[in-house]
Design a protein around this motif. Structure first.
Motif, mmCIF file in Angstrom:
data_model
loop_
_atom_site.group_PDB
_atom_site.id
_atom_site.type_symbol
_atom_site.label_atom_id
_atom_site.label_comp_id
_atom_site.label_asym_id
_atom_site.label_seq_id
_atom_site.Cartn_x
_atom_site.Cartn_y
_atom_site.Cartn_z
ATOM 1 N N ASN A 149 -4.643 17.658 -0.237
ATOM 2 C CA ASN A 149 -4.613 16.201 -0.387
ATOM 3 C C ASN A 149 -4.269 15.774 -1.809
ATOM 4 O O ASN A 149 -4.612 14.680 -2.239
ATOM 5 C CB ASN A 149 -5.958 15.585 0.031
ATOM 6 N N GLN A 179 -0.754 9.862 -4.350
ATOM 7 C CA GLN A 179 -2.058 10.016 -3.712
ATOM 8 C C GLN A 179 -3.081 9.069 -4.326
ATOM 9 O O GLN A 179 -3.235 9.013 -5.544
ATOM 10 C CB GLN A 179 -2.551 11.459 -3.860
ATOM 11 N N SER A 182 -10.368 8.055 -4.926
ATOM 12 C CA SER A 182 -11.488 7.596 -4.097
ATOM 13 C C SER A 182 -12.760 7.703 -4.922
ATOM 14 O O SER A 182 -12.817 8.454 -5.899
ATOM 15 C CB SER A 182 -11.625 8.442 -2.833
ATOM 16 N N ASN A 211 -1.539 -1.254 -3.449
ATOM 17 C CA ASN A 211 -2.908 -0.763 -3.302
ATOM 18 C C ASN A 211 -3.852 -1.962 -3.212
ATOM 19 O O ASN A 211 -3.916 -2.771 -4.134
ATOM 20 C CB ASN A 211 -3.273 0.114 -4.503
ATOM 21 N N ARG A 295 6.845 -3.629 -1.043
ATOM 22 C CA ARG A 295 6.755 -3.230 0.365
ATOM 23 C C ARG A 295 8.120 -3.269 1.035
ATOM 24 O O ARG A 295 8.464 -2.366 1.818
ATOM 25 C CB ARG A 295 5.762 -4.140 1.101
ATOM 26 N N SER A 313 4.606 11.051 3.424
ATOM 27 C CA SER A 313 3.442 10.305 3.899
ATOM 28 C C SER A 313 3.652 8.824 3.635
ATOM 29 O O SER A 313 4.130 8.431 2.563
ATOM 30 C CB SER A 313 2.184 10.781 3.180
ATOM 31 N N LYS A 314 3.262 7.996 4.588
ATOM 32 C CA LYS A 314 3.338 6.548 4.400
ATOM 33 C C LYS A 314 2.045 5.992 3.805
ATOM 34 O O LYS A 314 1.896 4.776 3.679
ATOM 35 C CB LYS A 314 3.655 5.856 5.725
ATOM 36 N N ASP A 315 1.132 6.860 3.423
ATOM 37 C CA ASP A 315 -0.131 6.431 2.804
ATOM 38 C C ASP A 315 -0.049 6.405 1.287
ATOM 39 O O ASP A 315 -1.054 6.144 0.620
ATOM 40 C CB ASP A 315 -1.269 7.369 3.231
ATOM 41 N N GLN A 316 1.114 6.675 0.724
ATOM 42 C CA GLN A 316 1.255 6.712 -0.729
ATOM 43 C C GLN A 316 1.121 5.305 -1.324
ATOM 44 O O GLN A 316 1.467 4.313 -0.690
ATOM 45 C CB GLN A 316 2.619 7.275 -1.112
ATOM 46 N N ILE A 317 0.629 5.266 -2.574
ATOM 47 C CA ILE A 317 0.591 4.010 -3.314
ATOM 48 C C ILE A 317 1.256 4.233 -4.676
ATOM 49 O O ILE A 317 1.578 5.358 -5.043
ATOM 50 C CB ILE A 317 -0.853 3.471 -3.469
#
Length: 382
Positions: A149, A179, A182, A211, A295, A313-317
């Motif tokens: 991750n 990535q 958290s 984000n 976006r 990955s489409k979760d990147q910021i």
């Protein structure tokens, strides 16, 4: 003859590549540069207005405090409390910088001696390793992988001899991988630092781009004792060329770093500081307006990456897209050169960020929709 300290320092990849692109453009190639993360959007007009109005005053052109204007330091502290939930004493725990990149050098020069070791992410921002090398200290890479991750594998790191490790660079949202950080990851980082008496340097310039939940490691209990955080207005406020950053740390660290910083500059232009304070006062509508543009651009990058048969990955910021290259190419350099010479589009090979980036490329979101459409057309037709 150059100093010995430069023997292990190569010219910054982008510096070298931009010269090559300039030569190609002189040949009429009209290269589309999608490699560098320099925001092409302007700052808020009120920020420019403050700079203009303050710059007209006759008494603002002299040397300024090494610690920065109290107006800017207070604005930084207010910004940290509003967005990150971090309470700072603006008199003692905030140090404005001429860009966070200079802060990396200040920190290395303040704390490192020959023989010291520094943990540096692989892949990661190349400036970490080069600044460590300039001090005579030794860079020790710790690998980040997609399977992990893109987080540090602390169990693996702890198998090494850490007795000479003095600093550890971390960077979340991570560049180049996009990535997100958290709270759990930040707690692990702080606990690792406490256990091994290592000073963490957290580089945090991307937390507002694409984000919804900006995070600072300084929000974690105990972080101020073991962490220095760098932040910047370059990406979050479209002010990369203005060179305004900040260093957040406990008072003792601020005073230590000031001992070096005060030998390097004579303070930042006051109207610039006051304009930066204005930028930091902008609300959520500002960040949403910027992210709306990014976006739309990101969707175009998805399209471009699909044409190249890359996976991502489409979760990147953040303001880049990190993508794994197809097996057709030996490494990111091969794909980047194919696109540059056969389509006239420059993208960044992941290899420049370390060996763990060899099978990847990075594309910047800093370009208009029209530029991305043209890049897509060229890549399709190459």
């Amino acid at each position: 003859m150059t100093a010995k300290r430069l023997e292990n320092i190569k010219e910054y990849y982008f510096s070298q590549k931009l010269r090559e692109i300039e030569q190609l453009n002189k040949q009429g190639k009209n290269i589309i540069n999608l490699g560098i993360g320099s925001p092409d959007l302007p700052p808020h007009p009120d920020v420019v207005k403050v700079l203009f109005e303050e710059g007209q005053k006759p008494d603002v052109h002299g040397y300024q405090s090494y610690k920065g204007s109290p107006v800017l330091r207070k604005a930084i502290a207010d910004w940290y409390q509003k967005w990150y939930g971090v309470v700072l004493d603006f008199n003692t725990e905030v140090l404005p910088l001429m860009g966070s990149k200079e802060g990396i050098m200040h920190i290395c020069m303040t704390y490192l001696n020959e023989g010291d070791q520094v943990l540096v992410p692989n892949p990661g921002y190349p400036t970490y390793a080069s600044n460590v090398s300039l001090t005579g200290a030794t860079m020790v890479a710790y690998n980040l992988t997609a399977a992990g991750n893109w987080y540090p594998d602390f169990a693996s790191i702890e198998q090494q001899d850490l007795s000479k490790v003095k600093l550890m660079f971390v960077n979340y949202p991570q560049m180049p991988t996009g990535q997100a950080g958290s709270e759990d990851l930040f707690r692990q980082i702080v606990a690792f630092a406490q256990k091994h008496h290592i000073l963490i340097i957290h580089d945090n310039p991307y937390s507002f781009i694409l984000n919804d939940k900006p995070l600072s490691i300084m929000s974690i209990s105990g972080a101020k004792e073991v962490v220095i955080e760098l932040n910047s207005l370059s990406k979050s406020h479209n002010m990369a060329g203005w060179r305004v950053g900040m260093l957040i740390a406990k008072e003792e660290r601020i005073n230590e770093i000031l001992r070096f910083k005060s030998t390097m500059d004579s303070g930042m232009f006051l109207p610039l500081q006051l304009a930066a304070a204005k930028a930091l006062s902008l609300g959520a509508d500002w960040h949403e307006s910027v992210n709306k543009v990014y976006r739309a651009r990101r969707k175009k990058v998805y399209e471009l990456l699909d044409i190249l048969d890359c996976s991502y990955s489409k979760d990147q910021i953040g303001m880049f897209m990190w993508a794994k290259i197809p097996a057709l190419y030996k490494n990111g350099y091969a794909l980047a050169d194919d696109i540059l010479y056969n389509a006239g589009v420059f993208i960044t090979p992941g290899s420049i960020f370390g060996s763990e980036g060899d099978g990847y490329i990075r594309i910047s979101l800093c370009g208009s929709i029209e530029r991305f459409d043209e890049a897509i057309k060229r890549i399709k037709n190459r």
